[in-house]
Write an enzyme that holds these catalytic residues in place. Structure first.
Site, PDB file in Angstrom:
ATOM      1  N   GLY A 144       0.791  -1.236   0.000  1.00  0.00           N
ATOM      2  CA  GLY A 144       0.000   0.000   0.000  1.00  0.00           C
ATOM      3  C   GLY A 144       0.818   1.278   0.000  1.00  0.00           C
ATOM      4  O   GLY A 144       0.421   2.275   0.598  1.00  0.00           O
ATOM      5  N   ASP A 167       0.426   0.015 -13.927  1.00  0.00           N
ATOM      6  CA  ASP A 167       1.008  -0.948 -12.994  1.00  0.00           C
ATOM      7  C   ASP A 167       1.160  -2.321 -13.655  1.00  0.00           C
ATOM      8  O   ASP A 167       2.209  -2.964 -13.568  1.00  0.00           O
ATOM      9  CB  ASP A 167       0.125  -1.083 -11.742  1.00  0.00           C
ATOM     10  CG  ASP A 167      -0.145   0.265 -11.097  1.00  0.00           C
ATOM     11  OD1 ASP A 167       0.598   1.218 -11.403  1.00  0.00           O
ATOM     12  OD2 ASP A 167      -1.095   0.367 -10.310  1.00  0.00           O
TER      13      ASP A 167
HETATM   14  C1  GLA Z   1      -1.890   4.278  -9.566  1.00  0.00           C
HETATM   15  C2  GLA Z   1      -2.732   3.626 -10.649  1.00  0.00           C
HETATM   16  C3  GLA Z   1      -2.027   3.747 -12.012  1.00  0.00           C
HETATM   17  C4  GLA Z   1      -1.601   5.175 -12.305  1.00  0.00           C
HETATM   18  C5  GLA Z   1      -0.867   5.775 -11.116  1.00  0.00           C
HETATM   19  C6  GLA Z   1      -0.594   7.244 -11.305  1.00  0.00           C
HETATM   20  O1  GLA Z   1      -0.729   3.565  -9.361  1.00  0.00           O
HETATM   21  O2  GLA Z   1      -2.961   2.276 -10.353  1.00  0.00           O
HETATM   22  O3  GLA Z   1      -2.861   3.246 -13.015  1.00  0.00           O
HETATM   23  O4  GLA Z   1      -2.701   5.955 -12.666  1.00  0.00           O
HETATM   24  O5  GLA Z   1      -1.598   5.622  -9.908  1.00  0.00           O
HETATM   25  O6  GLA Z   1       0.276   7.450 -12.368  1.00  0.00           O
END
Ligand code: GLA
Length: 387
Positions: free
Chosen positions: A125, A175
């Protein structure tokens, strides 16, 4: 914190103790950082992620019955699921496990159970994608076990959907792409407009990428993230109506000026996204030229933009960046991930790392009463599966 070999030993030992057999195979799913390109993925933008040397390790085998049993060594707890699968859980990891197993079993008509043991060293987290890595490790395990052929991008999209649905979030594909499609010692340059990927060497002589985990968790970060996604959609719609554009990437400065007149907040949000896309291209250029000072300057610009335009930073990380300015050999840094807490990324001259570590721990500790976790990162490449 356990290293990769220790994680592997731990999950193997637990698997054997628990199920009295050896696993069929192991999976290693990394966390990710994002060098530049924050909050651009859900806006058809550009980003530059890379998988890091922090993993979730899974040991997996088919079950003799139809039950799903998953152990988490991090939580020292297990979840047992039935194939019908209407279970609801309070714990996020159980919710994610249940959603992943049920979606994949239903979609690919799997009529068998699984046994899995997981352990990870990705801080949970904190903006390093521990949740996405967990979903991907279960999904990948299922694919490998039941011979489901999914190309990397398909797996990414499926896992994004599962996670968003299970947690009620609205994350983009950053991600999943970073975790699945990274290559060893490379940074990816992803264009989310057409989902094309370019790779550049992750080499910058005499300097090191460092993550500073502020350990700050904000309860409302998910709803604030969803709010940003909505604001961007709203800003885009206004410009689309006026200028007939078809993609976020068509937005230019004169269009933004119109938005300023309509809404200062939407103007700020879209200004961040448009400039952040350009920073990805500038970063690519400066990394290829190998100029650490310029790379650092881009990181600092990005942080300022995330703080004052996109408004997703927090007091503790702003303070970290502010005190880092005074350290010799600190080139630059910024908050990473969704924001509102978690980790920041910094580029430091190799010979100043120890000094930086000491200085940051003392200064941050004095002000907030806790020492941030400071982690040097390597880029080992994406998800792997070993039989
Ligand atoms: C989180 C989201 C991603 C992206 C980032 C900001 O990690 O899961 O998809 O939007 O924030 O860049």
């Amino acid at each position: 914190m356990a290293n990769k070999e220790q994680l592997i030993r731990q999950v193997r030992a637990k698997f054997k103790k628990q199920f009295k057999v050896e696993e069929n195979f192991l999976t290693l799913t990394p966390g990710r950082i994002n060098i530049i390109g924050e909050h651009t993925d859900y806006n058809d933008g550009l980003a530059m992620p890379a998988a890091i040397d922090r993993w979730i390790c899974g040991a997996v085998c088919e079950s003799p019955d139809k039950s799903f049993i998953i152990y988490s060594l991090n939580y020292n707890d297990k979840v047992v699921l039935t194939p019908q699968g209407a279970e609801k859980f309070r714990e996020i990891w159980k919710q994610l496990a249940a959603a992943t197993l049920h979606v994949i079993s239903a979609r690919y008509s799997i009529n068998a159970g699984v046994r899995m043991v997981f352990s990870g060293n990705i801080p949970i987290g904190c903006g390093l994608s521990s949740s996405s890595a967990f979903v991907i490790s279960i999904a990948q395990s299922m694919c490998h076990l039941f011979n489901i052929q999914l190309e990397g991008r398909q797996l990414a999209r499926l896992c994004q959907k599962i996670e968003n649905r299970a947690l009620g979030t609205a994350g983009g594909l950053l991600d999943q792409y970073g975790i699945i499609l990274s290559k060893k010692c490379q940074f990816m340059i992803i264009d989310f407009q057409d989902e094309s990927i370019d790779y550049i060497p992750a080499i910058l002589n005499d300097s090191t990428w460092i993550i500073v985990n502020s350990q700050v968790h904000r309860e409302l970060s998910e709803s604030a993230y969803i709010h940003r996604v909505k604001e961007c959609k709203e800003g885009f719609k206004v410009l689309q109506k006026k200028f007939g554009i078809s993609s976020f990437r068509d937005i230019d400065q004169p269009m933004l000026e119109l938005l300023k007149y309509k809404s200062d907040v939407l103007y700020k949000r879209l200004c961040h996204v448009v400039a952040e896309n350009q920073r990805v291209l500038d970063m690519k250029d400066q990394l290829q030229k190998g100029v650490a000072e310029k790379v650092g300057a881009i990181l600092k610009d990005s942080h300022n933009s995330l703080r004052s335009l996109y408004e997703v930073s927090c007091e503790e990380i702003d303070y970290l960046i502010e005190i880092s300015e005074g350290v010799d050999g600190w080139y630059g840094g910024r908050i990473i991930g969704g924001g509102f807490g978690g980790c920041s990324l910094h580029l430091i001259a190799d010979n100043m790392i120890e000094k930086y570590r000491e200085y940051i721990s003392n200064s941050f500790g004095k002000k907030y009463g806790t020492s941030p976790d400071i982690i040097g990162v390597q880029f080992p490449g994406g998800l792997s599966c070993t039989v």
